[in-house]
Scaffold this motif. Structure first.
Motif, mmCIF file in Angstrom:
data_model
loop_
_atom_site.group_PDB
_atom_site.id
_atom_site.type_symbol
_atom_site.label_atom_id
_atom_site.label_comp_id
_atom_site.label_asym_id
_atom_site.label_seq_id
_atom_site.Cartn_x
_atom_site.Cartn_y
_atom_site.Cartn_z
ATOM 1 N N GLU A 119 0.946 -1.397 -0.091
ATOM 2 C CA GLU A 119 0.055 0.103 -0.216
ATOM 3 C C GLU A 119 0.969 1.264 0.101
ATOM 4 O OE1 GLU A 119 -3.615 1.092 1.232
ATOM 5 O OE2 GLU A 119 -4.146 -0.994 2.264
ATOM 6 N N ARG A 172 1.607 -0.740 -5.564
ATOM 7 C CA ARG A 172 0.900 -0.211 -4.059
ATOM 8 C C ARG A 172 -0.082 0.980 -4.403
ATOM 9 N NH1 ARG A 172 6.800 0.564 -2.786
ATOM 10 N NH2 ARG A 172 7.416 2.341 -3.789
ATOM 11 N N ARG A 181 -3.561 -0.614 -5.445
ATOM 12 C CA ARG A 181 -4.295 -1.017 -4.413
ATOM 13 C C ARG A 181 -4.968 -0.102 -3.340
ATOM 14 N NH1 ARG A 181 -3.845 -6.186 -2.600
ATOM 15 N NH2 ARG A 181 -4.063 -5.269 -0.333
ATOM 16 N N TRP A 193 -12.416 -7.616 -4.339
ATOM 17 C CA TRP A 193 -12.077 -6.354 -4.809
ATOM 18 C C TRP A 193 -13.455 -5.646 -5.500
ATOM 19 C CZ3 TRP A 193 -6.837 -4.059 -6.610
ATOM 20 C CH2 TRP A 193 -5.697 -4.357 -5.542
#
Lengths: 320, 188
Positions: free
Chosen positions: A136, A170, A173, A202
């Motif tokens: 992330e 990241r 995400r 997701w």
């Protein structure tokens, strides 16, 4: 103002919609400070913000340091290349040393997912994840959401495509989590090899065809194409990627007039984005950079300066 | 946030109870009128005068002063708002509120600034405001207009224009609104 306690910021996952909205609302206050003749307030005087970058970065590091200085905090910076890490010092030793110098916040970037979380377990200081491997990059998602909200009023109902190497990103995400939490519809556009192995859970759709998706979009968010992906055999060649997924002038013409073009930087001009498109009037890439400072001021202030804990112990009586 | 709201917000969460109405709406208008005349008199007109209302209670006072000044002189002076939250010495003890906007679009170099606030108490808010304003330029002069001066100063700060001098106990709360000025306390 009560939902985010003074704690580390490690991921968008685990944050609520109101946490994010609180940060975005507060960012306007800090954005205004950046436009003053002397863009500095004494809010975090005496606090120390340390940046620990075990991986290279231009904008994330500079914007955290700029944000800290605009709030009058002191900054300390650690770069993997110039430190004793090359002599074999461990990450944990490094963290302990920096904490011993009095850092209140550690801003951490590391090529391995979960490093910020691990460091948070070791230290009393607060930790901000500035990118951990393919996991992330929460402040990037916050500044992206802020940029889109500023241009579009709200993310609610926006159709956003994230294009490129989703699998290793990241940024993607964190963005997916933040954008969808704020009510946007996200479509991931990439060749199958650059999509994550599983997208279960997701709240997104996927497409392999950028040309089909472009006319339907409010926002086209391009990711950086890393050259090492070619060596890994995930894409046949740069030329083929550019032909299928590069945003060139011709493709940009099919994007609606009021759509926005974003990129987290650094851009590979001529690969995921053509130079002319990067400077298109719909491109907000430089806004993203300047909003990065304001968002990071808001985050640092919320973690260090808002002192929600203080309110309870200090009597406000007789104060005006 | 005006003091009445602040003392009613968690974690304090008391309830403001008014004991006495010190000024009514008409009294406030008359006080504003007088202060506006004093501002014009003291500055020999309104050249280079800029009104800055402190968020949040002072904004209303600045607006009322601007209106009165424009009636007196025919021109209305530039007005701005300032949130001093990030300049306070007790930062962390009060919230920074997104709705309390700082908006100063005029050049403050060489200006005569009149800071407007609702209640002058310890003087700490004004200290923070002086600090903040100097980040916007180098004003020629800074003056202070307050609706109520309730005493209990902790810093060497004095007002130039006062709506009402109101002796208070330190535990009391003064609330200024367009309807009037109330003196009260907080009940838990």
């Amino acid at each position: 103002m009560n939902s985010i306690p003074s704690r580390s910021l490690l991921s968008i996952e685990g944050m609520t919609k109101s946490d994010i909205e609180e940060i975005l609302d507060l960012t306007d206050t800090f954005d205004e400070i950046g436009r003053r003749p002397i863009p500095k307030v004494p809010a975090l005087r005496g606090r120390t913000v340390a940046t620990l970058f075990f991986e290279n970065s231009t904008r994330t590091r500079l914007s955290f340091e700029t944000a800290a200085r605009r709030l009058s905090a002191d900054t300390m910076s650690f770069g993997a290349g110039s430190s004793s890490l090359s002599k074999g010092e461990s990450v944990r030793d490094t963290v302990e040393v920096i904490e011993a110098y009095g850092a209140d916040v550690l801003v951490v970037r590391h090529p391995d997912a979960g490093t910020a979380q691990r460091i948070d377990n070791w230290t009393e200081a607060l930790v901000i994840n500035a990118g951990d491997g393919c996991h992330e990059h929460p402040t990037q998602a916050l500044l992206d959401a802020y940029t889109l909200r500023k241009h579009k009023g709200s993310l609610n109902g926006l159709r956003i495509a994230i294009v490129g190497d989703i699998r290793h990103s990241r940024v993607a995400r964190s963005d997916v989590l933040a954008f969808t939490m704020l009510g946007a519809e996200v479509v991931l556009v990439a060749p199958p090899t650059l999509l994550p192995p599983s997208l279960e859970g997701w709240p997104v759709t996927t497409s392999y065809d950028l040309d089909e998706v472009l006319p339907t979009l409010d926002v086209c968010y391009l990711l950086r194409m890393q050259n090492e992906r070619i060596n890994e055999g995930l894409i046949p060649s740069v030329r083929e990627y550019v032909a299928d997924y590069g945003l060139n002038t011709k493709r940009a013409a099919t994007l609606p007039k009021d759509a926005l073009i974003c990129h987290p930087g650094p851009t590979n001009r001529g690969i995921e984005i053509e130079a002319a498109v990067a400077s298109d009037s719909r491109s907000v890439i430089l806004d993203q950079v300047s909003n990065g400072v304001s968002i990071r001021m808001a985050v640092l202030f919320l973690l260090l300066g808002s002192g929600r804990n203080l309110v309870e112990v200090n009597d406000l009586e007789g104060e005006k | 946030m005006v003091e009445k709201e602040r003392v009613q917000t968690p974690p304090k969460g008391g309830v403001f109870v008014a004991h006495a109405r010190v000024l009514d709406a008409e009294d406030i208008k008359r006080a504003i009128q007088r202060m506006a005349h004093e501002i014009v008199e003291r500055n020999h007109g309104l050249d280079n005068v800029v009104l800055i209302g402190l968020q949040t209670g002072g904004v209303m006072v600045a607006e009322m002063l601007t209106e009165a000044l424009s009636k007196i002189s025919g021109t209305s002076p530039p007005q701005g708002t300032l949130d001093v939250a990030l300049h306070r010495d007790d930062i962390g003890m009060r919230p920074v509120m997104p709705e309390a906007v700082t908006d100063i679009s005029v050049d403050l170099d060489g200006a005569t600034i009149v800071i407007a606030d609702d209640v002058l108490f310890t003087g700490r808010t004004i200290r923070a405001a002086l600090d903040a304003l100097c980040d916007f330029g180098r004003p020629k002069e800074i003056q202070l207009a307050v609706m109520v001066d309730r005493g209990h100063r902790e810093l060497p700060i004095r007002p130039d224009y006062v709506g009402k001098n109101l002796p208070t106990r330190i535990s009391e709360i003064v609330d200024v609104s367009p309807e009037g000025v109330d003196l009260g306390t907080v009940k838990k």
